[in-house]
Design an enzyme around this catalytic site. Structure first.
Site, PDB file in Angstrom:
ATOM      1  N   SER A 167       8.011   3.110   2.393  1.00 56.53           N
ATOM      2  CA  SER A 167       8.955   4.177   2.030  1.00 56.53           C
ATOM      3  C   SER A 167       8.229   5.419   1.537  1.00 56.53           C
ATOM      4  CB  SER A 167       9.901   3.689   0.932  1.00 56.53           C
ATOM      5  OG  SER A 167      10.753   2.722   1.452  1.00 56.53           O
ATOM      6  N   GLU A 188      18.200  18.441  -7.080  1.00 60.96           N
ATOM      7  CA  GLU A 188      18.848  17.340  -6.354  1.00 60.96           C
ATOM      8  C   GLU A 188      20.025  16.823  -7.159  1.00 60.96           C
ATOM      9  OE1 GLU A 188      16.046  14.355  -5.041  1.00 60.96           O
ATOM     10  OE2 GLU A 188      14.892  15.830  -3.932  1.00 60.96           O
ATOM     11  N   LEU A 234       9.456   7.807  -7.149  1.00 57.02           N
ATOM     12  CA  LEU A 234       8.012   8.017  -6.989  1.00 57.02           C
ATOM     13  C   LEU A 234       7.391   8.158  -8.374  1.00 57.02           C
ATOM     14  CD1 LEU A 234       7.999  10.575  -4.017  1.00 57.02           C
ATOM     15  CD2 LEU A 234       7.381   8.160  -3.908  1.00 57.02           C
ATOM     16  N   ALA A 271       2.801   2.749  -5.309  1.00 57.37           N
ATOM     17  CA  ALA A 271       2.559   1.832  -6.424  1.00 57.37           C
ATOM     18  C   ALA A 271       1.248   1.070  -6.214  1.00 57.37           C
ATOM     19  CB  ALA A 271       3.730   0.863  -6.565  1.00 57.37           C
ATOM     20  N   GLY A 329      11.027  14.754  -3.350  1.00 54.83           N
ATOM     21  CA  GLY A 329       9.948  15.049  -4.265  1.00 54.83           C
ATOM     22  C   GLY A 329       9.906  14.149  -5.484  1.00 54.83           C
ATOM     23  N   HIS A 336      22.244   6.292   0.299  1.00 54.71           N
ATOM     24  CA  HIS A 336      22.018   7.741   0.359  1.00 54.71           C
ATOM     25  C   HIS A 336      23.170   8.347   1.149  1.00 54.71           C
ATOM     26  CE1 HIS A 336      20.212  11.647   0.859  1.00 54.71           C
ATOM     27  NE2 HIS A 336      19.208  11.286   0.074  1.00 54.71           N
ATOM     28  N   HIS A 392      19.572   2.743   0.860  1.00 54.23           N
ATOM     29  CA  HIS A 392      18.405   3.598   0.606  1.00 54.23           C
ATOM     30  C   HIS A 392      17.427   3.025  -0.416  1.00 54.23           C
ATOM     31  CE1 HIS A 392      16.201   7.327   0.370  1.00 54.23           C
ATOM     32  NE2 HIS A 392      16.507   7.517  -0.900  1.00 54.23           N
ATOM     33  N   ALA A 441       9.210   9.714   1.969  1.00 52.09           N
ATOM     34  CA  ALA A 441       9.907  10.437   0.885  1.00 52.09           C
ATOM     35  C   ALA A 441       9.899  11.934   1.184  1.00 52.09           C
ATOM     36  CB  ALA A 441       9.249  10.151  -0.449  1.00 52.09           C
ATOM     37  N   GLN A 442      11.063  12.519   1.047  1.00 49.72           N
ATOM     38  CA  GLN A 442      11.187  13.939   1.392  1.00 49.72           C
ATOM     39  C   GLN A 442      11.328  14.811   0.150  1.00 49.72           C
ATOM     40  OE1 GLN A 442      14.496  14.396   4.063  1.00 49.72           O
ATOM     41  NE2 GLN A 442      13.537  13.253   5.718  1.00 49.72           N
ATOM     42  N   ARG A 486      24.638  10.367  -6.445  1.00 50.60           N
ATOM     43  CA  ARG A 486      24.740   9.848  -5.082  1.00 50.60           C
ATOM     44  C   ARG A 486      25.886   8.896  -4.832  1.00 50.60           C
ATOM     45  NH1 ARG A 486      18.529   8.769  -3.698  1.00 50.60           N
ATOM     46  NH2 ARG A 486      18.123  11.002  -3.693  1.00 50.60           N
ATOM     47  N   SER A 522       0.821  -1.220   0.000  1.00 53.81           N
ATOM     48  CA  SER A 522       0.000   0.000   0.000  1.00 53.81           C
ATOM     49  C   SER A 522       0.851   1.265   0.000  1.00 53.81           C
ATOM     50  CB  SER A 522      -0.941  -0.008   1.207  1.00 53.81           C
ATOM     51  OG  SER A 522      -0.182  -0.149   2.391  1.00 53.81           O
ATOM     52  N   GLU A 568       9.144   0.028  -6.212  1.00 53.09           N
ATOM     53  CA  GLU A 568      10.560  -0.298  -5.957  1.00 53.09           C
ATOM     54  C   GLU A 568      10.862  -1.786  -6.117  1.00 53.09           C
ATOM     55  OE1 GLU A 568      12.167   1.860  -2.630  1.00 53.09           O
ATOM     56  OE2 GLU A 568      13.955   0.597  -2.563  1.00 53.09           O
ATOM     57  N   ARG A 604      20.210   5.107  -9.479  1.00 57.48           N
ATOM     58  CA  ARG A 604      18.979   5.867  -9.707  1.00 57.48           C
ATOM     59  C   ARG A 604      19.221   7.365  -9.561  1.00 57.48           C
ATOM     60  NH1 ARG A 604      14.770   7.737  -5.982  1.00 57.48           N
ATOM     61  NH2 ARG A 604      16.284   7.082  -4.418  1.00 57.48           N
TER      62      ARG A 604
HETATM   63  P1  FAD Z   1       6.449   1.357  -0.349  1.00 53.82           P
HETATM   64  O1  FAD Z   1       5.948   2.722  -0.278  1.00 53.82           O
HETATM   65  O2  FAD Z   1       7.643   0.997   0.452  1.00 53.82           O
HETATM   66  O3  FAD Z   1       5.260   0.391   0.046  1.00 53.82           O
HETATM   67  C1  FAD Z   1       5.440  -0.993   0.150  1.00 53.82           C
HETATM   68  C2  FAD Z   1       4.213  -1.599   0.752  1.00 53.82           C
HETATM   69  O4  FAD Z   1       4.256  -3.018   0.678  1.00 53.82           O
HETATM   70  C3  FAD Z   1       4.028  -1.290   2.234  1.00 53.82           C
HETATM   71  O5  FAD Z   1       2.671  -0.991   2.411  1.00 53.82           O
HETATM   72  C4  FAD Z   1       4.396  -2.599   2.920  1.00 53.82           C
HETATM   73  O6  FAD Z   1       3.782  -2.781   4.181  1.00 53.82           O
HETATM   74  C5  FAD Z   1       3.861  -3.584   1.909  1.00 53.82           C
HETATM   75  N1  FAD Z   1       4.428  -4.931   1.975  1.00 53.82           N
HETATM   76  C6  FAD Z   1       5.723  -5.304   1.873  1.00 53.82           C
HETATM   77  N2  FAD Z   1       5.822  -6.643   1.910  1.00 53.82           N
HETATM   78  C7  FAD Z   1       4.559  -7.118   2.039  1.00 53.82           C
HETATM   79  C8  FAD Z   1       4.005  -8.414   2.139  1.00 53.82           C
HETATM   80  N3  FAD Z   1       4.758  -9.517   2.139  1.00 53.82           N
HETATM   81  N4  FAD Z   1       2.657  -8.540   2.255  1.00 53.82           N
HETATM   82  C9  FAD Z   1       1.866  -7.441   2.297  1.00 53.82           C
HETATM   83  N5  FAD Z   1       2.342  -6.197   2.212  1.00 53.82           N
HETATM   84  C10 FAD Z   1       3.665  -6.041   2.081  1.00 53.82           C
HETATM   85  N6  FAD Z   1      11.860   8.608  -4.015  1.00 53.82           N
HETATM   86  C11 FAD Z   1      11.596   9.710  -4.745  1.00 53.82           C
HETATM   87  O7  FAD Z   1      11.292   9.611  -5.935  1.00 53.82           O
HETATM   88  N7  FAD Z   1      11.650  10.926  -4.158  1.00 53.82           N
HETATM   89  C12 FAD Z   1      11.979  11.113  -2.852  1.00 53.82           C
HETATM   90  O8  FAD Z   1      11.998  12.217  -2.359  1.00 53.82           O
HETATM   91  C13 FAD Z   1      12.284   9.973  -2.081  1.00 53.82           C
HETATM   92  N8  FAD Z   1      12.629  10.078  -0.778  1.00 53.82           N
HETATM   93  C14 FAD Z   1      12.819   8.944  -0.046  1.00 53.82           C
HETATM   94  C15 FAD Z   1      13.072   9.060   1.328  1.00 53.82           C
HETATM   95  C16 FAD Z   1      13.186   7.931   2.114  1.00 53.82           C
HETATM   96  C17 FAD Z   1      13.468   8.056   3.575  1.00 53.82           C
HETATM   97  C18 FAD Z   1      13.049   6.648   1.528  1.00 53.82           C
HETATM   98  C19 FAD Z   1      13.162   5.408   2.352  1.00 53.82           C
HETATM   99  C20 FAD Z   1      12.819   6.533   0.167  1.00 53.82           C
HETATM  100  C21 FAD Z   1      12.698   7.671  -0.626  1.00 53.82           C
HETATM  101  N9  FAD Z   1      12.437   7.578  -1.990  1.00 53.82           N
HETATM  102  C22 FAD Z   1      12.185   8.704  -2.711  1.00 53.82           C
HETATM  103  C23 FAD Z   1      12.184   6.286  -2.604  1.00 53.82           C
HETATM  104  C24 FAD Z   1      10.663   6.070  -2.698  1.00 53.82           C
HETATM  105  O9  FAD Z   1      10.057   6.619  -1.565  1.00 53.82           O
HETATM  106  C25 FAD Z   1      10.308   4.607  -2.794  1.00 53.82           C
HETATM  107  O10 FAD Z   1      11.058   3.973  -3.788  1.00 53.82           O
HETATM  108  C26 FAD Z   1       8.820   4.463  -3.123  1.00 53.82           C
HETATM  109  O11 FAD Z   1       8.047   5.154  -2.171  1.00 53.82           O
HETATM  110  C27 FAD Z   1       8.442   3.008  -3.147  1.00 53.82           C
HETATM  111  O12 FAD Z   1       7.056   2.917  -3.269  1.00 53.82           O
HETATM  112  P2  FAD Z   1       6.381   1.490  -3.281  1.00 53.82           P
HETATM  113  O13 FAD Z   1       4.933   1.691  -3.426  1.00 53.82           O
HETATM  114  O14 FAD Z   1       7.084   0.635  -4.260  1.00 53.82           O
HETATM  115  O15 FAD Z   1       6.755   0.875  -1.847  1.00 53.82           O
HETATM  116  C1  SIN Z   2      16.010  12.773  -0.834  1.00 48.70           C
HETATM  117  O1  SIN Z   2      15.124  13.561  -0.512  1.00 48.70           O
HETATM  118  O2  SIN Z   2      17.216  12.999  -0.722  1.00 48.70           O
HETATM  119  C2  SIN Z   2      15.609  11.441  -1.382  1.00 48.70           C
HETATM  120  C3  SIN Z   2      15.281  11.561  -2.794  1.00 48.70           C
HETATM  121  C4  SIN Z   2      15.279  10.206  -3.433  1.00 48.70           C
HETATM  122  O3  SIN Z   2      15.616   9.212  -2.807  1.00 48.70           O
HETATM  123  O4  SIN Z   2      14.940  10.153  -4.613  1.00 48.70           O
END
Ligand code: FAD
Ligand code: SIN
Length: 550
Positions: free
Chosen positions: A44, A119, A398, A18, A51, A247, A357, A48-49, A296, A15, A381, A392
């Site tokens: 994650s 960035e 995002l 994606a 953008g 990171h 990261h 995300a900070q 990075r 959730s 991801e 990346r």
């Molecule tokens: P997530 O948002 O991680 O969601 C994964 C979901 O899967 C969660 O709900 C989890 O509970 C669920 N899940 C996992 N395994 C299971 C399972 N077995 N069964 C059921 N549920 C499960 N990217 C950017 O583009 N810009 C940014 O500014 C940026 N800042 C970031 C800052 C931080 C601190 C971090 C950690 C990452 C950042 N990233 C950023 C990367 C980006 O946030 C992630 O790559 C992106 O949010 C991933 O989205 P997602 O939907 O794939 O996964």
């Molecule tokens: C950050 O805000 O530095 C994270 C951005 C990213 O992971 O894409």
């Protein structure tokens, strides 16, 4: 659980941006079950900070420039067709998120257009953001849309254990030429400990990253590589797992290094912060012409070198020049978090270190999010589209996650559900297991694995350490698998098992890449070697290399 005995149209696992984006569109086509192994917003995305990278109309930017920056950072491994498709889709991502209600920070002079931040690795200001909590704003908006959608059944604290395929049909022997098909998943209700079978016409892996495999990570505790491990066990190809991105700047707090690391966004450097070592020397000029805004891998490696040379525990970020008003308005979340640790970033230096990261590799998908397994899609991801190559570009994830969720749906709309019947799959069978009360094995291996990955498969690698890491992970894996087979399933053992799979995939991939490229730096092969301008691919039958380059 309402629909346990029925076949649902879509099972969405995860959730974050994606899973939620996919679920919202899927709900227009049929019934959706959305499962999440923790609270809905734990992932994650919420953290995300920085953008979302996007070339907006009427700016002095161009798609070509964003594509070029993505390629350059990706160090020769980006897949051109997917980079072009996603970069060109970016303005729609911002428009659609705005329509949902995400209130991007606006330019003061022009209230209509978003303010654009900078960035590392970007040659223009093109990061669209909501102060320094972009992910939280996106996640909350999508969650409220999902919650009010009657076609989506939400199951919080439900964890996918394994994907259902022909392997689960009793006495079925899959022929070598036969496609593997996905029929849903076995899912653990974490509260009751029961495992349910959820049958689905389409299953979507959106389980996020695998940073928790490392001792020091920005990732939340849910990022244990579950989707990658499940897809691998089911027979899908997994690509480029050696490319774990570190990171450069997370807050260093003495005595708290084992907790999730709090990120100090690259946007802070984008607004002019500089990096200093403990001697007060600005060191980035020694490493790259883009200084603090180099890609990075370069900044993280530079910090690693400075720390190894000096023996200091951290380096420092200095944003003080920007003044209190600006800092508090632009970075309220970072300001507040540092303040909790008694650091006033308007007046003091911020102690920082690198941390694991983002995993650039993952479950191989095509441009429509299709995996090798029929009716199984992956986005976010957990997937490997070829967008990020060997490293990346900041704020491209995002963007990729949202776009790919849309492309998955487009494809399903076009192809339909097909008319294949879902076969009889038995219920989960846990006869013969008993709780041996030896859960210390899990805690022990969890710590060992994460420490091993940090020390032996970190920012700078060597073949001898990788070989040792491989042998140790194999030994741990035997212990973990034995425990898994004998004990009732619980979240902790499932996660550790998946982490061991992910670690093994990462180490084997790293050992096979006998060059340094992007985020993968190995002292035995410090140069980039054109013979490795290809992807590392692992499936259950073995490891090989494949090129998608023209
Ligand atoms: P997530 O948002 O991680 O969601 C994964 C979901 O899967 C969660 O709900 C989890 O509970 C669920 N899940 C996992 N395994 C299971 C399972 N077995 N069964 C059921 N549920 C499960 N990217 C950017 O583009 N810009 C940014 O500014 C940026 N800042 C970031 C800052 C931080 C601190 C971090 C950690 C990452 C950042 N990233 C950023 C990367 C980006 O946030 C992630 O790559 C992106 O949010 C991933 O989205 P997602 O939907 O794939 O996964
Ligand atoms: C950050 O805000 O530095 C994270 C951005 C990213 O992971 O894409």
């Amino acid at each position: 659980m309402k629909s346990s005995q029925n076949i649902v149209d879509f099972l969405v696992i995860g959730s974050g941006i994606a899973g939620l984006t996919f679920a919202l569109d899927a709900a227009k086509l049929g019934k959706v079950i959305l499962i999440s192994k923790s609270a809905l917003d734990e992932g994650s995305t919420s953290l995300a900070q920085g953008g979302i990278a996007a070339v907006l109309p009427e700016t002095n930017d161009s798609f070509e420039s964003h594509i070029r920056d993505t390629f350059r950072t990706g160090a020769g491994l980006c897949k051109p067709s997917i980079v072009e498709k996603i970069v060109q889709y970016a303005p729609k991502v911002i428009a659609q998120l705005s329509e949902f209600g995400v209130n991007f920070t606006r330019r003061e002079s022009n209230e209509k257009d978003p303010q654009l931040g900078r960035e590392g690795g970007h040659s223009k200001n093109r990061i669209v953001y909501v102060a320094d909590y972009t992910g939280r704003a996106v996640e909350d908006t999508l969650i409220s849309a999902v919650k009010s959608n009657p076609n989506i059944e939400i199951l919080e604290n439900y964890m996918a254990v394994d994907l259902l395929t022909q392997h689960h049909i009793p006495n079925y022997s899959l022929r070598p030429w036969e496609n593997i098909e996905c029929y849903g998943a076995y899912v653990l209700d974490i509260g009751s400990g029961e495992v349910h079978k959820i049958l689905a016409r389409k299953t979507i892996l959106a389980t996020g990253g695998s940073g928790v495999v490392y001792l020091h990570t920005t990732n939340p505790s849910v990022s244990t590589g579950d989707g990658i491990a499940m897809a691998y066990r089911a027979g899908a190809r997994i690509a480029n797992m050696e490319f774990m991105q570190f990171h450069p700047t997370v807050l260093y707090v003495q005595g708290e290094q084992n907790k999730r690391a709090f990120l100090i966004s690259e946007a802070v450097r984008g607004e002019g912060a500089i990096l200093l070592n403990a001697a007060g020397e600005r060191f980035m000029p020694k490493y790259h012409k883009m200084l603090e805004l180099a890609p990075r891998d370069i900044v993280a490696r530079a910090i690693d070198i400075e720390l190894k040379k000096s023996g200091d525990p951290c380096v420092y970020l200095d944003i003080r020049d920007k003044g209190t008003d600006f800092i508090e308005k632009r970075f309220p979340n970072i300001y507040e978090n540092c303040f909790k640790h008694k650091i006033d970033i308007t007046k003091e230096l911020i102690p920082v270190v690198p941390a694991a990261h983002y995993i650039c590799g993952g479950v191989m998908v095509d441009e429509w999010g299709r995996t090798d397994i029929e009716n199984l899609y992956a986005c976010g991801e957990t997937a490997h589209t070829g967008m990020h190559g060997a490293n990346r570009l900041a704020s491209n994830s995002l963007l990729e996650a949202f776009s790919m969720a849309k492309f998955c749906i487009e494809n399903i709309e076009r192809e339909g559900f097909g008319d294949k019947k879902i076969p009889d799959i038995p219920e989960w069978d846990d006869s013969g297991v008993f709780n041996g009360n030896e859960w210390v094995i899990i805690r022990h291996n969890y710590q060992m694995l994460r420490t091993l990955m940090w020390d032996y498969m970190g920012i700078v690698r060597s073949l001898s350490r990788l070989k040792r890491a491989h042998a140790r992970v194999q030994a741990m894996w035997v212990e973990i698998d034995d425990f898994y087979r004998k004990n009732p399933v619980r979240r902790k053992i499932l996660e550790l098992r998946n982490m061991a799979y992910a670690a093994d995939l990462m180490i084997r991939s790293a050992m096979s890449r006998r060059e340094s490229r992007g985020i993968h730096y190995i002292v035995d092969f410090p140069e980039t070697d054109t013979r490795y301008a290809n992807d590392t691919i692992i499936r259950s039958s073995g490891i090989y290399r494949e090129s998608h380059l023209p």
